[in-house]
Design an enzyme around this catalytic site. Structure first.
Site, short mmCIF file in Angstrom:
data_model
loop_
_atom_site.label_atom_id
_atom_site.label_comp_id
_atom_site.label_asym_id
_atom_site.label_seq_id
_atom_site.Cartn_x
_atom_site.Cartn_y
_atom_site.Cartn_z
N LYS A 43 0.88 -1.18 0.00
CA LYS A 43 0.00 0.00 0.00
C LYS A 43 0.92 1.24 0.00
O LYS A 43 2.03 1.19 0.53
CB LYS A 43 -0.87 -0.05 1.26
CG LYS A 43 -1.62 1.23 1.61
CD LYS A 43 -2.87 1.41 0.77
CE LYS A 43 -3.63 2.70 1.09
NZ LYS A 43 -4.35 3.23 -0.07
N CYS A 131 -2.83 9.16 -7.19
CA CYS A 131 -3.96 8.89 -6.30
C CYS A 131 -5.03 9.98 -6.50
O CYS A 131 -4.74 11.17 -6.35
CB CYS A 131 -3.52 8.86 -4.85
SG CYS A 131 -4.94 8.70 -3.74
N LYS A 166 3.65 5.16 -11.38
CA LYS A 166 2.26 4.71 -11.52
C LYS A 166 1.41 5.85 -12.07
O LYS A 166 1.31 6.91 -11.47
CB LYS A 166 1.71 4.20 -10.19
CG LYS A 166 0.32 3.59 -10.34
CD LYS A 166 -0.06 2.73 -9.16
CE LYS A 166 -1.43 2.11 -9.35
NZ LYS A 166 -1.81 1.25 -8.24
N ILE A 192 -2.93 1.03 -15.00
CA ILE A 192 -3.34 2.35 -14.62
C ILE A 192 -3.81 2.38 -13.15
O ILE A 192 -4.15 1.34 -12.59
CB ILE A 192 -4.53 2.87 -15.50
CG1 ILE A 192 -5.68 1.83 -15.46
CG2 ILE A 192 -4.08 3.12 -16.92
CD1 ILE A 192 -6.96 2.27 -16.17
N GLY A 245 -8.67 -4.48 -13.31
CA GLY A 245 -9.76 -5.43 -13.56
C GLY A 245 -9.34 -6.86 -13.81
O GLY A 245 -10.13 -7.66 -14.33
C1 SIN Z 1 -6.24 5.67 -1.73
O1 SIN Z 1 -5.61 5.36 -0.72
O2 SIN Z 1 -7.02 6.62 -1.74
C2 SIN Z 1 -6.11 4.87 -2.99
C3 SIN Z 1 -4.72 4.93 -3.51
C4 SIN Z 1 -4.61 5.35 -4.93
O3 SIN Z 1 -5.60 5.39 -5.67
O4 SIN Z 1 -3.49 5.63 -5.37
#
Ligand code: SIN
Length: 312
Positions: A43, A131, A166, A192, A245
Site C-alpha cells: 500500500k 492517487c 504509476k 493504470i 480489472g
Molecule cells: C487511496 O488510498 O485513496 C487509494 C490509492 C490510490 O488510488 O493511489
C-alpha cells in the site's frame, strides 16, 4: 516459461499484487502460499502517518468498486520498523520481490522516501503520482508531463533501485505522461490507477462517498486499462506493468499481448485473496498448452509484432 523482467529486475513470474488491495501481504499469507507470486507491492507509504478520508469510503458498483481511502497508512517510520520486515519474511528465500509504493505531497517528500527505502534495500519503488483521493497534489503530478518528469527525475537521482511510475487514467493523453516519465528516467510504468467516479444515494440526494468522488477499479475498467497499456507500450521503450480489472490468467495474458511485462491483481483480491497464486498456476497450464512463454507473447498484439503460432 513465466520469467519476466522489469528493466534490471527479474521476476520469476509476471503476477504482482496491486498497491492498496493486499496490504503488505501479511494477512494474505493465511489464504495462499505467497512465495508463488512474482512480487508483493505495498500500500502507498507516505512520510507522515495519514488517517485517510472519513467514511463511507468504499462502495461496490456494477462490476467494480469505488474507493476514497485517502492514502491511510502509518507513515514511513512505522513501515520500515514493522511492515517491511514482514514483507521480507513473506518473500524470504523464495525469489518473490518486494516493491514499495511511495506517495509524496511534494517532490522533496518523494525524494526523502526514495532515499530511505532504497537504503533499506527494497527491490524496487513504485511512485504513486496518481492517487485521485487526496487534495495535496498527487493526481496533479500525473496529469502534467512536466511535473511527472520532474518528480520521476528527482526520485531516480535519490533511488538506488528500479523506479516505476504509476500513471493516472484521468488524462486526455496518457502517452504524453508515459513519455515524460520515461524522459525523467523511470525504469518502468505502472498503468493504470483508478478512474475517477461517483455514486449517488438518490433518497438522501447526496453522494455515497463522504468525499463525493472516488477511484473506480475492478472488471469495469479492464478495457480502459488494456487500451492504455497498449498505447503506452507502443510509445515507450521502458517496460509497462498492467493493472486494472484482472480476475484470471486469461486477463493477464491479454495485458501481456498488449505489451505488459508484468500484471498486477487488485480489486478481485478483496473477494478472493488466493487469486494471485491460482492465476500463476493457471498461467503455467495455459502457456504450456499453447507452447509459448510470457516473453514470447509480450507485445504480440502491438502493431508490427512478429506473427507467432500458438499450439492451442
Ligand atoms: C487511496 O488510498 O485513496 C487509494 C490509492 C490510490 O488510488 O493511489
Amino acid at each position: 516459461m513465466l520469467t519476466t523482467t522489469l528493466g534490471s529486475l527479474t521476476l520469476r513470474n509476471p503476477v504482482l499484487s496491486a498497491s492498496g488491495t493486499f496490504g503488505s501481504g501479511w494477512e494474505g499469507r493465511l489464504f495462499a502460499d505467497l512465495r508463488q507470486v512474482g512480487a508483493l507491492v505495498s500500500k502507498t507509504v507516505t512520510v507522515a502517518p495519514r488517517p485517510g478520508n472519513p467514511p463511507p469510503r468504499i462502495h461496490e458498483t456494477a462490476s467494480g468498486m469505488l474507493n476514497s481511502i485517502g492514502l491511510e497508512n502509518h507513515g514511513a517510520d512505522h513501515f520500515l520498523a514493522e511492515t517491511l520486515p514482514r514483507m521480507r519474511e513473506l518473500a524470504a528465500d523464495s525469489g518473490v520481490r518486494v516493491i514499495v509504493n511511495i506517495g509524496g505531497e511534494s517532490v522533496g517528500e518523494f525524494v526523502q522516501l526514495a532515499e530511505r527505502f532504497s537504503a533499506a534495500g527494497v527491490d524496487a519503488l513504485e511512485v504513486n503520482l496518481s492517487c485521485p483521493n487526496v487534495q495535496e497534489g498527487r493526481l496533479l503530478f500525473s496529469t502534467d508531463p512536466r511535473l511527472t518528469e520532474a518528480a520521476v527525475r528527482a526520485v531516480k537521482r535519490a533511488a538506488s533501485v528500479p523506479v516505476f511510475a504509476k500513471l493516472s487514467p484521468n488524462v486526455t493523453d496518457i502517452v504524453a505522461i508515459a513519455r515524460a516519465a520515461e524522459q525523467g528516467g523511470a525504469d518502468g510504468l505502472t498503468a493504470i490507477n483508478t478512474l475517477i467516479g461517483m455514486a449517488i444515494d438518490w433518497r438522501r440526494r447526496r453522494p455515497v462517498l463522504a468525499r463525493g468522488i472516488g477511484g473506480l477499479s475492478g472488471p469495469a475498467i479492464k478495457p480502459v486499462a488494456l487500451r492504455m497499456v497498449y498505447e503506452c507500450a507502443r510509445s515507450v521503450r521502458i517496460p509497462v506493468i498492467g493493472v486494472g480489472g484482472v480476475r484470471s490468467a486469461q486477463d493477464v495474458l491479454e495485458f501481456v499481448c498488449a505489451g505488459a511485462s508484468a500484471v498486477q491483481v487488485g480489486t478481485a483480491q478483496f473477494t478472493d485473496p488466493a487469486l494471485m497464486v491460482r492465476i500463476v498456476g493457471e498461467l503455467r497450464t495455459l502457456l504450456a498448452a499453447a507452447g509459448t512463454t510470457i516473453r514470447a507473447l509480450r507485445g504480440s498484439a502491438l502493431p508490427g509484432a512478429a506473427p507467432q503460432e500458438l499450439r492451442a
